[in-house]
Design a protein around this motif. Structure first.
Motif, mmCIF file in Angstrom:
data_model
loop_
_atom_site.group_PDB
_atom_site.id
_atom_site.type_symbol
_atom_site.label_atom_id
_atom_site.label_comp_id
_atom_site.label_asym_id
_atom_site.label_seq_id
_atom_site.Cartn_x
_atom_site.Cartn_y
_atom_site.Cartn_z
ATOM 1 N N ARG A 1 -34.605 -3.902 -12.063
ATOM 2 C CA ARG A 1 -34.520 -5.004 -12.598
ATOM 3 C C ARG A 1 -33.515 -5.722 -12.775
ATOM 4 N NH1 ARG A 1 -39.673 -4.443 -16.464
ATOM 5 N NH2 ARG A 1 -38.373 -2.936 -17.047
ATOM 6 N N MET A 2 -33.271 -6.919 -12.786
ATOM 7 C CA MET A 2 -32.045 -7.676 -13.327
ATOM 8 C C MET A 2 -32.455 -9.121 -13.809
ATOM 9 S SD MET A 2 -28.345 -8.343 -11.698
ATOM 10 C CE MET A 2 -29.147 -9.238 -10.300
ATOM 11 N N ILE A 3 -31.827 -9.622 -14.810
ATOM 12 C CA ILE A 3 -32.113 -10.867 -15.269
ATOM 13 C C ILE A 3 -30.847 -11.655 -15.133
ATOM 14 C CG2 ILE A 3 -32.652 -12.402 -17.301
ATOM 15 C CD1 ILE A 3 -34.001 -10.002 -18.670
ATOM 16 N N ILE A 4 -30.844 -12.849 -14.457
ATOM 17 C CA ILE A 4 -29.890 -13.806 -14.321
ATOM 18 C C ILE A 4 -30.117 -14.986 -15.356
ATOM 19 C CG2 ILE A 4 -28.566 -15.320 -12.851
ATOM 20 C CD1 ILE A 4 -29.492 -13.646 -10.320
ATOM 21 N N LEU A 5 -29.278 -15.044 -16.439
ATOM 22 C CA LEU A 5 -29.529 -15.872 -17.204
ATOM 23 C C LEU A 5 -28.242 -16.839 -17.683
ATOM 24 C CD1 LEU A 5 -31.403 -16.424 -19.950
ATOM 25 C CD2 LEU A 5 -29.872 -14.833 -21.265
ATOM 26 N N LYS A 6 -28.595 -18.130 -17.504
ATOM 27 C CA LYS A 6 -27.496 -19.309 -17.808
ATOM 28 C C LYS A 6 -27.869 -19.901 -19.148
ATOM 29 C CE LYS A 6 -26.309 -20.353 -13.193
ATOM 30 N NZ LYS A 6 -26.029 -21.465 -12.322
ATOM 31 N N LEU A 7 -27.080 -19.885 -20.093
ATOM 32 C CA LEU A 7 -26.972 -20.398 -21.262
ATOM 33 C C LEU A 7 -26.224 -21.539 -21.386
ATOM 34 C CD1 LEU A 7 -27.053 -17.142 -23.595
ATOM 35 C CD2 LEU A 7 -29.017 -18.373 -22.585
ATOM 36 N N GLU A 8 -26.617 -22.540 -22.459
ATOM 37 C CA GLU A 8 -25.746 -23.536 -22.553
ATOM 38 C C GLU A 8 -24.613 -23.283 -23.540
ATOM 39 O OE1 GLU A 8 -26.051 -28.161 -24.880
ATOM 40 O OE2 GLU A 8 -27.781 -26.552 -24.697
ATOM 41 N N ARG A 9 -23.531 -23.796 -22.698
ATOM 42 C CA ARG A 9 -22.076 -23.151 -23.423
ATOM 43 C C ARG A 9 -21.608 -24.130 -24.565
ATOM 44 N NH1 ARG A 9 -16.302 -23.118 -20.430
ATOM 45 N NH2 ARG A 9 -15.065 -22.942 -22.313
ATOM 46 N N PRO A 10 -21.306 -23.418 -25.831
ATOM 47 C CA PRO A 10 -20.991 -24.253 -26.980
ATOM 48 C C PRO A 10 -19.621 -24.877 -26.850
ATOM 49 C CG PRO A 10 -21.938 -22.137 -27.680
ATOM 50 C CD PRO A 10 -21.911 -22.100 -26.222
ATOM 51 N N SER A 11 -19.405 -26.076 -27.365
ATOM 52 C CA SER A 11 -18.116 -26.793 -26.956
ATOM 53 C C SER A 11 -16.940 -25.748 -27.515
ATOM 54 C CB SER A 11 -18.278 -28.124 -27.723
ATOM 55 O OG SER A 11 -19.151 -28.818 -27.471
ATOM 56 N N LEU A 12 -17.163 -24.921 -28.513
ATOM 57 C CA LEU A 12 -15.918 -24.404 -28.984
ATOM 58 C C LEU A 12 -15.637 -23.028 -28.549
ATOM 59 C CD1 LEU A 12 -16.139 -25.218 -32.807
ATOM 60 C CD2 LEU A 12 -14.663 -26.340 -31.320
ATOM 61 N N PHE A 13 -16.756 -22.581 -27.521
ATOM 62 C CA PHE A 13 -16.682 -21.449 -26.853
ATOM 63 C C PHE A 13 -15.547 -21.279 -25.604
ATOM 64 C CE2 PHE A 13 -17.892 -17.647 -24.276
ATOM 65 C CZ PHE A 13 -18.243 -16.747 -25.276
ATOM 66 N N GLN A 14 -14.444 -20.794 -25.790
ATOM 67 C CA GLN A 14 -13.334 -20.572 -25.090
ATOM 68 C C GLN A 14 -13.124 -19.033 -24.456
ATOM 69 O OE1 GLN A 14 -12.160 -23.222 -23.448
ATOM 70 N NE2 GLN A 14 -13.196 -24.679 -24.985
ATOM 71 N N PHE A 15 -13.317 -18.909 -23.292
ATOM 72 C CA PHE A 15 -12.946 -17.329 -22.834
ATOM 73 C C PHE A 15 -12.171 -17.293 -21.622
ATOM 74 C CE2 PHE A 15 -16.610 -19.050 -20.528
ATOM 75 C CZ PHE A 15 -16.367 -18.302 -19.121
ATOM 76 N N GLN A 16 -11.789 -16.064 -21.256
ATOM 77 C CA GLN A 16 -11.037 -15.752 -20.174
ATOM 78 C C GLN A 16 -12.001 -14.736 -19.184
ATOM 79 O OE1 GLN A 16 -8.226 -17.157 -18.961
ATOM 80 N NE2 GLN A 16 -8.227 -18.586 -20.742
ATOM 81 N N PRO A 17 -11.730 -14.864 -17.904
ATOM 82 C CA PRO A 17 -12.529 -13.790 -17.112
ATOM 83 C C PRO A 17 -12.076 -12.235 -17.667
ATOM 84 C CG PRO A 17 -11.407 -15.412 -15.813
ATOM 85 C CD PRO A 17 -10.855 -15.728 -17.031
ATOM 86 N N GLY A 18 -13.152 -11.589 -17.830
ATOM 87 C CA GLY A 18 -13.195 -10.279 -18.117
ATOM 88 C C GLY A 18 -13.582 -10.224 -19.567
ATOM 89 N N GLN A 19 -13.928 -11.048 -20.343
ATOM 90 C CA GLN A 19 -14.502 -11.002 -21.795
ATOM 91 C C GLN A 19 -15.879 -11.121 -21.741
ATOM 92 O OE1 GLN A 19 -12.015 -14.290 -23.823
ATOM 93 N NE2 GLN A 19 -11.198 -12.906 -24.777
ATOM 94 N N TYR A 20 -16.486 -10.560 -22.873
ATOM 95 C CA TYR A 20 -17.837 -10.500 -23.051
ATOM 96 C C TYR A 20 -18.272 -11.251 -24.311
ATOM 97 C CZ TYR A 20 -16.863 -6.750 -26.233
ATOM 98 O OH TYR A 20 -16.343 -6.288 -27.311
ATOM 99 N N ALA A 21 -19.731 -11.464 -24.282
ATOM 100 C CA ALA A 21 -20.153 -12.052 -25.691
ATOM 101 C C ALA A 21 -21.400 -11.358 -25.992
ATOM 102 C CB ALA A 21 -20.667 -13.444 -25.201
ATOM 103 N N HIS A 22 -21.686 -11.381 -27.287
ATOM 104 C CA HIS A 22 -22.747 -10.632 -28.001
ATOM 105 C C HIS A 22 -23.977 -11.651 -27.941
ATOM 106 C CE1 HIS A 22 -21.100 -6.860 -29.617
ATOM 107 N NE2 HIS A 22 -19.959 -7.547 -29.508
ATOM 108 N N LEU A 23 -25.190 -11.094 -27.547
ATOM 109 C CA LEU A 23 -26.359 -11.942 -27.786
ATOM 110 C C LEU A 23 -27.443 -11.434 -28.560
ATOM 111 C CD1 LEU A 23 -26.915 -12.731 -23.921
ATOM 112 C CD2 LEU A 23 -25.774 -13.966 -25.594
ATOM 113 N N ARG A 24 -28.287 -12.060 -29.167
ATOM 114 C CA ARG A 24 -29.401 -11.592 -30.087
ATOM 115 C C ARG A 24 -30.432 -12.812 -29.778
ATOM 116 N NH1 ARG A 24 -28.568 -10.449 -36.417
ATOM 117 N NH2 ARG A 24 -28.330 -12.942 -36.436
#
Length: 874
Positions: free
Chosen positions: A356-379
């Motif tokens: 099984r796999m979940i494809i999850l799209k979350l609203e991006r906060p305005s101050l959240f800036q990232f580069q390809p390869g980085q990750y985020a913590h979810l809770r």
């Protein structure tokens, strides 16, 4: 003979490749899984002698084909272009090199150290630093025991050596405890990865470094504890009551607790892939309690001791780094913490395997800036209070954050999230299923980790993802397409042609003046002339290679591989430099007169290190660099320092001023050698060219290797949508020049493969042959890419980024294949085309029970990451 099957043309079989059709099979016939070729399932492949007119389908019934493969050698795989058929072309040279150049087992192991030289150099420096600290405190205790233990006492040498070994081990343990908090500073690691420190430290391997430090700490604790009980148990059994009483003292009780916690943490770490993440996460936090007990372990101020302060106070060692870790964690919670909601979610289940796999799209906060390869913590507070890291699949400029989450069992965090999104869990809210998803609010921290290479420094990129390791590659792919959509095709190609010719002009100008100081003094040219390059390349241009030609090819390949051996040796020099500096600090701060021989060791080590630095500086480094002349000044200063120390007899007795002067000189030498050992072999001048507008790569090749056709059916539409948008804006011909997509699907579930075909057969990528139901030939992909660069007359230079995300096993194979292509590129004289490799590996190494034959000295693709029995992690 399965070696004859590679690249053979099978009439009547569609393999979704550009014409002519080739089917690549490099695995054992008995283990060949049924593949999908249009609507035909290949069930049996027989090897037999047939005539040229008979090597066709000999039986066809019930949607099955039996194909006879001739035993005669198969034609070599070459790109579909007439100019590639020239036996004197680079492609023919690549073929000859692949046929005759077979690296030894030693060279294959050497490629690991070369490709991971940043990590290996850091690990070696950590090892010698640990040993220097152990040696320093061993000598301190050894001298102290000499005064305490009278000659002729029972167990004289035991009493002198055992406490000294234990004292050194204790401080080696404290050194590991000093470093471990630094590897957990995610906020600082993400920031430092974009600074000059990234030249020396592999921040993308911070987790592996953390594991290395943790196991080193646990092993030293375990060995030191066993040795401690053996020594003191021996003395106690011989009637020494004072020693027996120490087993119940307060310092021993805290020692028992520390040892017990160490064992628990070490065992849970070894089982981290078998126990629930929450259990592992909770046990791992016992380390902070252990740090507190370690401080209490020596903070008692034993009144029975003549000098209570003589105990090494442990808090002096790691309190600073532990405090820095808490500051880093506070910055994470205060500055990088956001609340976001779901924009879209999809649940994907494989019918056959149940994955099984979940494809999850979350609203991006305005101050959240990232580069390809980085990750985020979810809770998600509806599940638990734990944070869970996931790679980001979105384009950095997108308004949403997309995650592809692999689901484990229902007891895990991902399993509970699946059940909530599927509406199987009552959240005590009388809302409908669709509004239930909108109601959920995720807490998010990030971004963390390192980017997937600095793409601005490269003209091309080949990004390869295996399994769920495709997620960071997806982000890079979307970023590239978005950049292309902002540009005008006609102006873009015109500008790129000018840029490449300007880069070539700059490269040639640099090479004409490039050379070492010794070469300039002797009047030796630093580069081969055109005639020498032509002679070197022509040595391979034979349609019928003979024994003499084969020997010449091997000799030229060995010459081309010399830089790999040289760089591997160069990795040892900064390690020697750190060793000499550490011993110098130790020997000059010991509170007693040095033993015989220690001063001589310091003198010999210093002179040998300086000699190697002089050789590298004058014979190999470019004389046009400003730092080369600084190196000469440093060498003169070092020579004067050596003379002064010998004349005054200062070795082993430096004052603070002399010690600072010595460390400055040798610290500079060490950093220069360290930088030279770990930097990329080719530094492109692409960034030096002034350009207007958006900086974008010329082309990106996106390769996904997966065993799940179901995952492809759910993720591929987003990939196709991006590509179709590029085709609509640029036209199909121009779109192929700047972006190519390939899927290699090895799912044995034929029903899922048929379903995938019916879903995507109408798409542009499917019609262009992007989907292939076979294992990829990684080496062929890299060779074809390099040949395309060589034959592109409009782009005479190229610097390619090869990025991989997936299993460490497949990462190592790709590294070996890349080095093989590098050797072929070097021996053909195509010095203006280079390739750099960066890897983000997940999980651990796993061996494949079925080992395919190794042709050309490299593992075959059948035994790698997407093979049978291989599990990929995210």
């Amino acid at each position: 003979n399965t070696s004859n099957l590679s690249g053979i043309q099978i009439p009547g079989v569609q393999n979704h490749l550009s014409s002519p059709k080739f089917c690549t099979m490099t695995q054992d016939l008995d283990s060949l899984e049924p593949g999908m070729y249009d609507d035909v399932e290949i069930i049996t492949i027989q090897s037999c002698d047939v005539n040229e007119d008979e090597d066709e389908i000999i039986d066809y019934s019930a949607n099955k084909k039996i194909i006879k493969i001739p035993k005669s050698p198969a034609p070599k795989r070459i790109p579909n272009n007439d100019k590639y058929l020239n036996p004197k072309s680079p492609s023919a040279v690549f073929g000859n090199a692949r046929e005759f150049v077979r690296p030894s087992r030693f060279f294959r192991h050497l490629t690991f150290f070369y490709s991971e030289r940043k990590l290996v150099t850091l690990v070696l420096i950590h090892f010698v630093a640990t040993m220097v600290i152990w040696t320093n405190f061993f000598l301190v205790k050894f001298n102290e025991q000499q005064n305490k233990v009278p000659e002729g006492a029972p167990f004289y040498w035991w009493k002198r050596l055992a406490p000294s070994l234990e004292f050194g081990a204790m401080h080696a343990i404290l050194f590991q405890m000093l470093l471990i908090p630094l590897t957990m500073c995610k906020f600082s690691i993400a920031a430092a990865s974009n600074t000059m420190l990234d030249r020396f430290i592999p921040f993308n391997r911070s987790t592996r470094i953390h594991i290395h430090l943790g196991y080193t700490w646990a092993i030293i604790v375990f060995i030191a504890t066993i040795f401690f009980f053996a020594f003191f148990g021996l003395l106690c059994s011989n009637g020494d009551q004072k020693i027996c009483d120490k087993f119940t003292s307060e310092i021993m009780i805290t020692g028992y607790i520390i040892f017990g916690m160490c064992i628990i943490i070490a065992v849970s770490s070894m089982l981290r892939n078998k126990i629930p993440y929450e259990v592992f996460y909770g046990i791992h936090h016992l380390v902070f309690i252990m740090y507190a007990i370690t401080i209490l372990h020596t903070l008692d101020g034993d009144k029975g001791r003549k000098d209570p302060s003589s105990r090494s106070q442990t808090f002096k060692w790691f309190s600073s780094t532990l405090l820095y870790y808490f500051c880093d964690r506070a910055a994470m919670y205060l500055n990088h913490r956001y609340i976001t909601s779901i924009m879209q979610s999809r649940l994907v289940r494989s019918k056959r395997k149940g994955s099984r796999m979940i494809i999850l799209k979350l609203e991006r906060p305005s101050l959240f800036q990232f580069q390809p390869g980085q990750y985020a913590h979810l809770r998600l507070k509806e599940i638990d209070a734990h944070w869970h890291p996931f790679s980001i699949a979105s384009d950095p400029s997108s308004e949403d954050l997309e995650f592809y989450i692999e689901v484990n069992d229902d007891r895990s965090w991902t399993g509970k999230l699946w059940n909530i999104l599927a509406g199987k869990v009552d959240l005590n809210h009388s809302i409908q299923r669709l509004s239930r998803r909108a109601f959920l609010e995720f807490e998010m921290m990030g971004p963390y980790g390192t980017r997937l290479g600095n793409t601005e420094a490269y003209s091309h990129a080949v990004v390869v993802g295996s399994g769920t390791g495709i997620v960071p590659c997806l982000s890079q792919y979307k970023k590239h397409v978005r950049q292309m959509l902002r540009l005008d095709p006609e102006k873009y190609f015109s500008e790129q042609e000018e840029i490449h010719h300007l880069v070539l002009k700059m490269e040639k100008a640099k090479e004409e003046s490039k050379g070492s100081l010794l070469g300039a003094a002797l009047g030796v040219k630093s580069i081969a002339t055109k005639e020498e390059m032509k002679k070197l390349s022509n040595s391979f241009h034979h349609e019928e290679p003979n024994a003499e030609n084969a020997k010449e090819i091997r000799d030229k390949a060995k010459k081309a591989a010399l830089p790999i051996f040289g760089v591997t040796f160069l990795m040892l020099l900064p390690v020697i430099g750190v060793t000499i500096m550490g011993l110098t600090i130790s020997f000059n701060t010991l509170p007693f007169e040095l033993y015989n021989g220690l001063t001589e060791i310091l003198q010999a080590g210093t002179i040998i290190f300086q000699f190697f630095f002089m050789i590298v500086c004058t014979c190999f480094w470019d004389r046009n660099s400003f730092f080369t002349y600084v190196d000469i000044c440093i060498l003169f200063a070092a020579a004067f320092s050596n003379w002064f120390c010998f004349a005054r007899g200062l070795w082993g007795n430096f004052s603070d001023t002399h010690l600072i002067y010595y460390l400055f000189i040798h610290g500079y030498m060490t950093l220069r050698l360290w930088n030279s050992a770990v930097k990329p072999r080719h530094c492109s001048t692409r960034n030096e060219v002034v350009r207007n507008g958006i900086i974008a790569m010329d082309q990106l090749k996106f390769v996904w290797i997966t065993r799940s056709a179901t995952n492809v059916s759910k993720i591929a539409p987003d990939i196709i949508e991006c590509y179709d948008a590029l085709v609509a804006a640029w036209g199909e011909e121009h779109a192929k020049k700047v972006c190519r997509v390939s899927f290699f699907i090895t799912d044995p579930d034929m029903e899922a493969c048929h379903s995938l075909q019916s879903e995507l057969a109408h798409t542009s990528l499917w019609r262009s042959g992007a989907f292939q139901f076979a294992r990829p030939d990684i080496k062929a992909i890299l060779e074809d890419h390099m040949l395309e660069r060589i034959y592109d007359s409009n782009r005479p230079t190229s610097n390619t980024l090869l990025a991989f995300c997936g299993s460490p096993t497949l990462s190592q194979f790709i590294s070996e294949a890349k080095l093989s292509v590098d050797i072929s590129t070097m021996i053909t004289g195509n010095k203006y085309h280079s390739m750099d490799f960066i890897s983000e590996s997940y999980g651990g190494f796993k061996s494949n029970p079925k080992k395919a034959k190794n042709h050309g000295g490299l593992l075959s693709p059948a035994s790698q990451g997407s093979g049978e029995g291989e599990k990929l992690y995210i």
